[in-house]
Design an enzyme around this catalytic site. Structure first.
Site, mmCIF file in Angstrom:
data_model
loop_
_atom_site.group_PDB
_atom_site.id
_atom_site.type_symbol
_atom_site.label_atom_id
_atom_site.label_comp_id
_atom_site.label_asym_id
_atom_site.label_seq_id
_atom_site.Cartn_x
_atom_site.Cartn_y
_atom_site.Cartn_z
ATOM 1 N N CYS A 1 0.814 -1.222 0.000
ATOM 2 C CA CYS A 1 0.000 0.000 0.000
ATOM 3 C C CYS A 1 0.841 1.262 0.000
ATOM 4 O O CYS A 1 0.313 2.358 -0.226
ATOM 5 C CB CYS A 1 -0.942 -0.014 1.201
ATOM 6 S SG CYS A 1 -2.417 -1.018 0.907
ATOM 7 N N ASP B 1 -16.619 3.606 0.344
ATOM 8 C CA ASP B 1 -16.563 2.622 1.409
ATOM 9 C C ASP B 1 -15.553 1.547 1.031
ATOM 10 O O ASP B 1 -14.902 1.596 -0.017
ATOM 11 C CB ASP B 1 -17.953 2.031 1.673
ATOM 12 C CG ASP B 1 -18.200 1.830 3.171
ATOM 13 O OD1 ASP B 1 -17.294 1.316 3.842
ATOM 14 O OD2 ASP B 1 -19.282 2.200 3.649
ATOM 15 N N ASP B 2 -15.425 0.529 1.904
ATOM 16 C CA ASP B 2 -14.420 -0.503 1.668
ATOM 17 C C ASP B 2 -14.741 -1.354 0.450
ATOM 18 O O ASP B 2 -13.841 -1.848 -0.224
ATOM 19 C CB ASP B 2 -14.293 -1.394 2.913
ATOM 20 C CG ASP B 2 -13.713 -0.626 4.086
ATOM 21 O OD1 ASP B 2 -12.531 -0.289 4.037
ATOM 22 O OD2 ASP B 2 -14.460 -0.352 5.043
#
Length: 724
Positions: free
Chosen positions: A403, A433-434
């Site tokens: 990441c 959102d996720d």
């Protein structure tokens, strides 16, 4: 990640992190063979140097000074490090079976796994004794015993079974440490033969003089019947008091080698030719104490492993490139420098022996010089920076993996703002959102995708972490994982290596996904300049999915695992992180969190902490819920080593954008810096009702998660402040 100038075509696998292999890795880093993928298989991130073990046991060296950091060394060599023990070798199929990892294929391999000193033939030894080898296990057990003795919880009684050089040297070291730390010692050396063995009469006189000075008793002509928790029982029925019994009577081959189709001696050691190739196999080598050099047999001593390193390196290159191998000619005798407990030593060669403190200083210099070869790895040449660049171009530090390589949150938010949404009624959520939420018939399904730039050469471990990372989005929505599409970009390699690599990736990713209840249903593969693994996942939701928008004032914030992985991995890329810290981070990242998600199913808001850091993902909860958060920075769990590395200036490449997007006024120092550290396969962050927070936290910790309550939700304009 490793970038080869030519297509990869051969797998070289080093089994064990012994001295010879450590030297090969160092030489390989300075002069690699293009087209070869180098792999090291070792149980852990470090390998102890035997020459400094007695000094460490005596208290002259710290534990870290004893260890070769294999993580740093592998990074320098461009090698992948698989941190698990080998269990079997099939020299016909050319595979190595690795505990918990299945089979690793090779074209050429080398074995350097050392020996052990366990004594299964003595009753009770397995339960109450410890072999002097493997060195790391013995050193750790000794440190525990020494602390117990210093605290007065056990008497300072030690027995060493075996009166050879190693047994006497360790007995003297333990006696010195006990006298220094505890003030008293009762140490005995037990030898079945009529005299102490393995040295000349002249050297033995110096050793006995040192033993007398430290009150180390020598019991010769004494066979051992059994070992108990409090004593060593001799063949004549007498007992030698001992609360810490060490086996040093000979060198024993690892039992798993006997189960392999390898040429072995009667004692289980691998028979090799003078080229260090295993008898009958041109593509398999063996070195160090686990090997038996038939033409020139030598004692089990580290000096021969060290001397064999350059020959092994040359012969591995020769076999991999079609060249000719050369013979290893070990010296007939060698200088033995034996520690005498304190900072004194005896030197013995060609039948002559002298002793004194100057000899310990000489030994110390030799040992430190050897270890400096691995601590002070040479700086390798890098590309020359161009003299003329485009306007706005600035020099870049190496791009992080995982990441840490993501596009920054501000850039991403600006791009998403222009996305057109036609307004399908079965698409229940938009970006933010996720995972996306969609209605499929009568079911509610979540869909997410994640791709990670490689940060480890261990493709199997990378696959496990990528799967855990992608599953985080599904778990954070309160969904049950369903199907997975796997996308893999491999470095350029030939078909055989492609097959091996994909088999590892599919096996490890599949194991994680299957355990979570999901299946791999397809995907895509390609080749490129470096490894990338991505997954697209679906999950099914019963009831309403969890989102980032349900937090309320008064809720407690719970985080399920530490932060700081991005900093540790960024430092590891530069060879600045401790191998043990890196290993701990990778192990935690590879651990699934499905059980944690079940505990947090009753959360009001839930997300996983990934590329935008803890502060960025907490800010997402605040914005979506219309609340503010107070963060107890001191309560946030942090990975070992991360604070020191952050203080030293190590940052992931996305850190600056993360900090600008989610500022935390008042958060200072290294802990404040880590709030913006990008996480790969990071923890779940939940806002939960205060009434149930304690029970949830207790359940998470009982399941082995390093979960902590790190703050609370409060009323106010979306933002994060420091809890006072």
């Amino acid at each position: 990640m490793m970038s080869s100038p030519v297509q990869l075509s051969r797998d070289l696998v080093l089994i064990g992190g012994g001295h010879a292999h450590a030297l090969v890795l160092r030489m390989w880093g300075m002069r690699p063979l293009p087209g070869v993928r180098l792999t090291l298989i070792n149980p852990g991130p470090t390998a102890p140097y035997s020459g400094m073990l007695p000094g460490h046991i005596a208290g002259h060296y710290a534990r870290d000074e004893l260890d070769i950091d294999l993580v740093r060394l592998a990074r320098f060599a461009g090698a992948r490090l698989i941190m698990a023990p080998a269990e079997a070798i099939d020299p016909v199929a050319r595979t190595v079976s690795v505990q918990g990892r299945g089979e690793i294929g090779y074209d050429v391999a080398s074995i350097d796994v050392g020996i052990h000193a366990e004594m299964p033939g003595i009753a009770g030894f397995g339960a109450h004794g410890i072999g002097a080898k493997p060195l790391d296990i013995y050193a750790d057990r000794w440190a525990m015993f020494l602390s117990e003795a210093e605290a007065g919880r056990v008497p300072p009684e030690v027995a060493v079974i075996g009166g050879g050089v190693a047994g006497c040297e360790l007995a003297l070291a333990m006696a010195h440490a006990l006298r220094t730390r505890v003030g008293a010692a009762r140490v005995s050396v037990i030898e079945a033969g009529p005299r102490l063995t393995g040295r000349t009469r002249a050297a033995e006189r110096h050793l006995r003089r040192a033993m007398a000075g430290l009150d180390v008793a020598a019991r010769t002509g004494s066979g051992v019947a059994r070992v108990t928790a409090e004593a060593v029982v001799l063949a004549d029925g007498s007992e030698v008091p001992s609360r810490f019994t060490v086996g040093a009577a000979g060198a024993f081959a690892h039992g798993w080698l006997a189960g392999c189709d390898l040429p072995l001696t009667e004692d289980g050691f691998v028979r090799v030719r003078d080229s260090l190739q295993v008898e009958g196999y041109d593509d398999l080598f063996a070195v160090g104490d686990c090997a038996h050099l038939g033409g020139s047999p030598r004692p089990k001593a580290g000096v021969f492993a060290v001397r064999s390193g350059p020959v092994l390196y040359a012969n591995l290159r020769a076999v991999l490139s079609g060249g000719r191998v050369r013979a290893f000619r070990p010296q007939k005798d060698y200088l033995k420098l034996i520690s005498l407990g304190g900072k004194g030593a005896v030197a013995e060669k060609w039948g002559h022996a002298v002793a004194g403190r100057v000899l310990w200083r000489w030994k110390d210099r030799i040992d430190r010089k050897f270890m400096d070869r691995f601590r002070e790895l040479p700086a390798m040449a890098t590309g020359v920076a161009p003299r003329v660049v485009a306007l706005g171009a600035v020099p870049q530090r190496p791009l992080c993996g995982g990441c840490g390589a993501k596009v920054g949150p501000g850039t991403l938010a600006a791009a998403l703002a222009d996305v057109t949404r036609p307004g399908r009624v079965d698409v229940l959520s938009g970006p933010g959102d996720d995972a996306a939420v969609m209605r499929v018939g009568g079911a509610v399904q979540v869909v997410t995708t994640d791709h990670l730039r490689g940060f480890t050469e261990d493709f199997g471990l990378m696959a496990r972490i990528a799967a855990v990372h992608a599953l985080g989005d599904v778990w954070a929505m309160g969904a049950a994982p369903q199907g997975a599409l796997l996308s893999v970009t491999l470095p350029r390699m030939d078909a055989a290596m492609q097959a091996r690599s994909l088999a590892e990736i599919l096996r490890e990713a599949g194991a994680v996904l299957n355990a979570a209840g999901a299946e791999i249903v397809g995907g895509h593969t390609t080749m490129g300049s470096e490894m990338t693994i991505g997954l697209t996942l679906t999950g099914l939701v019963e009831g309403a999915p969890l989102t980032v928008g349900g937090a309320r004032p008064g809720d407690v914030l719970i985080l399920t695992r530490p932060i700081g992985s991005g900093t540790v991995l960024a430092a590891e890329m530069q060879g600045k992180a401790r191998g043990a810290d890196v290993a701990a981070v990778l192990a935690e990242m590879a651990r699934p969190q499905g059980d944690a998600a079940k505990v947090l199913r009753a959360a009001r808001a839930l997300t996983d902490v990934t590329g935008f850091g803890l502060a960025g993902h907490l800010m997402a909860i605040c914005r979506a819920s219309g609340v503010a958060a107070e963060l107890d920075v001191a309560a946030v769990p942090v990975y070992a080593g991360a604070l020191d590395l952050a203080e030293a200036g190590h940052r992931s490449t996305i850190w600056e954008e993360n900090a600008a997007r989610a500022p935390v006024p008042g958060a200072t120092g290294a802990r404040g810096l880590l709030l913006h550290d990008p996480q790969t396969a990071g923890g779940l962050l939940a806002a939960v009702d205060e009434a149930g927070a304690g029970a949830m936290l207790e359940a998470l910790q009982a399941a082995g998660h390093r979960a902590a309550a790190i703050g609370r939700i409060v009323a106010g304009v979306p933002g994060i402040s420091v809890l006072r």
